[in-house]
Motif scaffolding. Structure first.
Motif, PDB file in Angstrom:
ATOM      1  N   ASP A 182       0.820  -1.226   0.000  1.00 61.91           N
ATOM      2  CA  ASP A 182       0.000   0.000   0.000  1.00 61.91           C
ATOM      3  C   ASP A 182       0.848   1.268   0.000  1.00 61.91           C
ATOM      4  O   ASP A 182       0.579   2.201   0.758  1.00 61.91           O
ATOM      5  N   LEU A 183       1.889   1.276  -0.831  1.00 60.63           N
ATOM      6  CA  LEU A 183       2.736   2.472  -0.906  1.00 60.63           C
ATOM      7  C   LEU A 183       1.943   3.632  -1.507  1.00 60.63           C
ATOM      8  O   LEU A 183       1.003   3.422  -2.283  1.00 60.63           O
ATOM      9  N   ALA A 184       2.337   4.850  -1.142  1.00 64.76           N
ATOM     10  CA  ALA A 184       1.660   6.032  -1.689  1.00 64.76           C
ATOM     11  C   ALA A 184       1.974   6.156  -3.177  1.00 64.76           C
ATOM     12  O   ALA A 184       3.110   5.910  -3.610  1.00 64.76           O
ATOM     13  N   ALA A 185       0.961   6.534  -3.956  1.00 62.84           N
ATOM     14  CA  ALA A 185       1.157   6.740  -5.401  1.00 62.84           C
ATOM     15  C   ALA A 185       1.786   8.102  -5.626  1.00 62.84           C
ATOM     16  O   ALA A 185       1.376   9.088  -5.029  1.00 62.84           O
ATOM     17  N   ARG A 186       2.790   8.158  -6.484  1.00 57.07           N
ATOM     18  CA  ARG A 186       3.462   9.429  -6.771  1.00 57.07           C
ATOM     19  C   ARG A 186       3.390   9.790  -8.253  1.00 57.07           C
ATOM     20  O   ARG A 186       3.839  10.847  -8.661  1.00 57.07           O
ATOM     21  N   ASP A 187       2.859   8.886  -9.092  1.00 56.84           N
ATOM     22  CA  ASP A 187       2.788   9.160 -10.529  1.00 56.84           C
ATOM     23  C   ASP A 187       1.340   9.433 -10.951  1.00 56.84           C
ATOM     24  O   ASP A 187       0.395   9.045 -10.261  1.00 56.84           O
ATOM     25  N   LEU A 188       1.180  10.071 -12.095  1.00 59.05           N
ATOM     26  CA  LEU A 188      -0.154  10.453 -12.576  1.00 59.05           C
ATOM     27  C   LEU A 188      -1.030   9.246 -12.856  1.00 59.05           C
ATOM     28  O   LEU A 188      -2.254   9.320 -12.815  1.00 59.05           O
ATOM     29  N   ASN A 189      -0.410   8.088 -13.118  1.00 57.40           N
ATOM     30  CA  ASN A 189      -1.192   6.872 -13.399  1.00 57.40           C
ATOM     31  C   ASN A 189      -1.701   6.206 -12.121  1.00 57.40           C
ATOM     32  O   ASN A 189      -2.257   5.113 -12.159  1.00 57.40           O
ATOM     33  N   GLY A 190      -1.490   6.864 -10.969  1.00 58.45           N
ATOM     34  CA  GLY A 190      -1.969   6.295  -9.705  1.00 58.45           C
ATOM     35  C   GLY A 190      -1.070   5.210  -9.160  1.00 58.45           C
ATOM     36  O   GLY A 190      -1.443   4.488  -8.226  1.00 58.45           O
ATOM     37  N   LEU A 191       0.141   5.087  -9.723  1.00 61.31           N
ATOM     38  CA  LEU A 191       1.096   4.073  -9.268  1.00 61.31           C
ATOM     39  C   LEU A 191       2.413   4.743  -8.889  1.00 61.31           C
ATOM     40  O   LEU A 191       2.520   5.961  -8.873  1.00 61.31           O
ATOM     41  N   SER A 192       3.420   3.933  -8.575  1.00 59.57           N
ATOM     42  CA  SER A 192       4.774   4.432  -8.322  1.00 59.57           C
ATOM     43  C   SER A 192       5.758   3.437  -8.925  1.00 59.57           C
ATOM     44  O   SER A 192       5.369   2.325  -9.293  1.00 59.57           O
ATOM     45  N   ASP A 193       7.020   3.852  -9.015  1.00 59.05           N
ATOM     46  CA  ASP A 193       8.107   2.956  -9.435  1.00 59.05           C
ATOM     47  C   ASP A 193       9.093   2.888  -8.269  1.00 59.05           C
ATOM     48  O   ASP A 193      10.137   3.549  -8.279  1.00 59.05           O
ATOM     49  N   PRO A 194       8.742   2.105  -7.217  1.00 57.47           N
ATOM     50  CA  PRO A 194       9.476   2.242  -5.964  1.00 57.47           C
ATOM     51  C   PRO A 194      10.818   1.509  -5.906  1.00 57.47           C
ATOM     52  O   PRO A 194      10.996   0.444  -6.493  1.00 57.47           O
ATOM     53  N   TYR A 195      11.749   2.138  -5.169  1.00 51.93           N
ATOM     54  CA  TYR A 195      12.996   1.475  -4.773  1.00 51.93           C
ATOM     55  C   TYR A 195      13.344   1.984  -3.380  1.00 51.93           C
ATOM     56  O   TYR A 195      12.798   2.996  -2.917  1.00 51.93           O
ATOM     57  N   VAL A 196      14.228   1.277  -2.688  1.00 55.84           N
ATOM     58  CA  VAL A 196      14.608   1.653  -1.326  1.00 55.84           C
ATOM     59  C   VAL A 196      16.074   2.054  -1.302  1.00 55.84           C
ATOM     60  O   VAL A 196      16.932   1.341  -1.837  1.00 55.84           O
ATOM     61  N   LEU A 210      27.773  -1.464  15.767  1.00 54.47           N
ATOM     62  CA  LEU A 210      26.488  -1.546  15.079  1.00 54.47           C
ATOM     63  C   LEU A 210      25.370  -0.952  15.932  1.00 54.47           C
ATOM     64  O   LEU A 210      24.461  -0.288  15.426  1.00 54.47           O
ATOM     65  N   GLN A 211      25.450  -1.165  17.242  1.00 51.95           N
ATOM     66  CA  GLN A 211      24.382  -0.688  18.126  1.00 51.95           C
ATOM     67  C   GLN A 211      24.365   0.835  18.258  1.00 51.95           C
ATOM     68  O   GLN A 211      23.404   1.396  18.775  1.00 51.95           O
ATOM     69  N   ALA A 212      25.405   1.476  17.772  1.00 56.08           N
ATOM     70  CA  ALA A 212      25.421   2.952  17.783  1.00 56.08           C
ATOM     71  C   ALA A 212      24.855   3.516  16.480  1.00 56.08           C
ATOM     72  O   ALA A 212      24.806   4.729  16.296  1.00 56.08           O
ATOM     73  N   ARG A 213      24.450   2.637  15.550  1.00 54.45           N
ATOM     74  CA  ARG A 213      23.957   3.073  14.241  1.00 54.45           C
ATOM     75  C   ARG A 213      22.432   3.043  14.190  1.00 54.45           C
ATOM     76  O   ARG A 213      21.782   2.334  14.960  1.00 54.45           O
ATOM     77  N   VAL A 214      21.903   3.811  13.228  1.00 55.01           N
ATOM     78  CA  VAL A 214      20.460   3.830  12.986  1.00 55.01           C
ATOM     79  C   VAL A 214      20.227   3.400  11.539  1.00 55.01           C
ATOM     80  O   VAL A 214      20.792   3.999  10.616  1.00 55.01           O
ATOM     81  N   LEU A 215      19.439   2.352  11.352  1.00 58.03           N
ATOM     82  CA  LEU A 215      19.115   1.905   9.996  1.00 58.03           C
ATOM     83  C   LEU A 215      18.081   2.865   9.407  1.00 58.03           C
ATOM     84  O   LEU A 215      17.028   3.100   9.998  1.00 58.03           O
ATOM     85  N   HIS A 216      18.418   3.460   8.261  1.00 58.85           N
ATOM     86  CA  HIS A 216      17.517   4.413   7.591  1.00 58.85           C
ATOM     87  C   HIS A 216      17.084   3.788   6.269  1.00 58.85           C
ATOM     88  O   HIS A 216      17.922   3.518   5.405  1.00 58.85           O
ATOM     89  N   LEU A 217      15.796   3.540   6.138  1.00 58.32           N
ATOM     90  CA  LEU A 217      15.232   3.008   4.894  1.00 58.32           C
ATOM     91  C   LEU A 217      14.343   4.093   4.298  1.00 58.32           C
ATOM     92  O   LEU A 217      13.385   4.537   4.945  1.00 58.32           O
ATOM     93  N   HIS A 218      14.674   4.542   3.096  1.00 57.39           N
ATOM     94  CA  HIS A 218      13.924   5.633   2.466  1.00 57.39           C
ATOM     95  C   HIS A 218      13.410   5.124   1.121  1.00 57.39           C
ATOM     96  O   HIS A 218      14.197   4.757   0.250  1.00 57.39           O
ATOM     97  N   VAL A 219      12.092   5.062   0.994  1.00 57.10           N
ATOM     98  CA  VAL A 219      11.486   4.562  -0.242  1.00 57.10           C
ATOM     99  C   VAL A 219      11.225   5.742  -1.173  1.00 57.10           C
ATOM    100  O   VAL A 219      10.625   6.747  -0.767  1.00 57.10           O
ATOM    101  N   TYR A 220      11.710   5.627  -2.406  1.00 62.20           N
ATOM    102  CA  TYR A 220      11.548   6.669  -3.422  1.00 62.20           C
ATOM    103  C   TYR A 220      10.766   6.129  -4.611  1.00 62.20           C
ATOM    104  O   TYR A 220      10.789   4.923  -4.892  1.00 62.20           O
ATOM    105  N   ASP A 221      10.134   7.045  -5.329  1.00 60.12           N
ATOM    106  CA  ASP A 221       9.509   6.737  -6.611  1.00 60.12           C
ATOM    107  C   ASP A 221      10.470   7.214  -7.700  1.00 60.12           C
ATOM    108  O   ASP A 221      10.762   8.415  -7.788  1.00 60.12           O
TER     109      ASP A 221
END
Length: 284
Positions: free
Chosen positions: A40-54, A93-104
């Motif tokens: 259920d990712l947010a749509a970012r394209d005019l066709n109501g879809l996205s082309d997602p990657y992380v 590793l415990q001092a790090r923060v995993l950042h996951l950013h999903v883009y269209d």
């Protein structure tokens, strides 16, 4: 790490969820991240879809980032890709923060943010080889700093003069919490780069005073057709110089209303200097 504890996005803005797994191999000190799927990712394209990657980073280190493959025209992508972070003792590793950013992904313009999440790794029990479903939050627009710019134009000798006066509150790009900034300016005609100038590098300084002026030869009849592409960069002895932020000044393709106004004022008042603080924009 409190800032990552309970990130609430704007009420009502749903970005979707992502599913991923973590596994730590103690003998080889390797973190394995499996990016499984999105839902259920947010749509970012005019066709109501996205082309997602992380895009994946282990904060505070932003220079080493990994990316999944792009999944075309879907709001429920299945990536099923595994990423390895080698040579990380568990205490580091415990001092790090995993950042996951999903883009269209966008072929012709900047990739749009769908949403992001931060997971402090000190909260993860690696012996359990956990899998997560996590809600994405709207991306926080980060402050990159401000740049004080002067502009003037002398029609008598076709001289466009830009002054890089100073910067304030620049975003730190280095592990030491500082940056080594310099400014790079391109004179552009449309998409074409014509001439480049740059300031010296200011070491370990987030509030540098540049006081540099650059002159470009631009005929009066072309003053509305050109623009100045300004990048504030962080100099790196090893590896690639990284962009802190940028601006475009011009009549037509500027990076915002304030940038357009300064250009218009320069044209309206030849031989006078107009000086404005600009907020730096992201260069991605």
């Amino acid at each position: 790490l409190e800032m990552y504890g309970d990130q609430q996005g704007k009420a009502g803005e749903k970005c979707g969820d992502i599913n991923f797994g973590l596994d730590y191999d103690f003998p080889t000190q390797t973190l394995r991240l499996k990016m499984i799927q999105g839902r259920d990712l947010a749509a970012r394209d005019l066709n109501g879809l996205s082309d997602p990657y992380v895009r994946i980073t282990l904060l505070p280190d932003k220079k080493h980032r990994l990316e999944t493959k792009i999944k075309r025209r879907t709001l429920n992508p299945r990536w099923n890709e595994t990423f390895y972070f080698e040579g990380f003792p568990i205490n580091k590793l415990q001092a790090r923060v995993l950042h996951l950013h999903v883009y269209d992904y966008d072929r012709f313009s900047r990739d749009d943010s769908i949403g992001e999440l931060h997971l402090p790794l000190c909260q993860v029990d690696f012996t359990a080889k956990p899998q997560f479903w996590r809600k994405l939050q709207p991306a926080i627009k980060e402050k990159l700093g401000d740049l004080l710019v002067s502009l003037s134009y002398f029609p008598s000798n076709n001289t466009l003069t830009i002054g890089m006066l100073k910067a304030r509150n620049l975003k730190a790009k280095d592990i030491n919490g500082k940056s080594d900034p310099y400014v790079k300016v391109w004179l552009m005609f449309g998409e074409k780069r014509v001439e480049k100038k740059k300031t010296p590098v200011y070491k370990c300084n987030l509030n540098p005073t540049f006081n540099q002026t650059f002159e470009f030869d631009v005929p009066w009849e072309q003053i509305r057709d050109c623009s100045l592409d300004i990048s504030v960069m962080d100099f790196d002895t090893i590896g690639r110089n990284e962009m802190i932020g940028r601006l475009m000044l011009g009549s037509r393709n500027s990076s915002g209303p304030q940038e357009t106004n300064q250009w218009a004022e320069m044209i309206a008042k030849p031989r006078q200097s107009t000086v404005i603080w600009h907020r730096l924009k992201s260069g991605d």
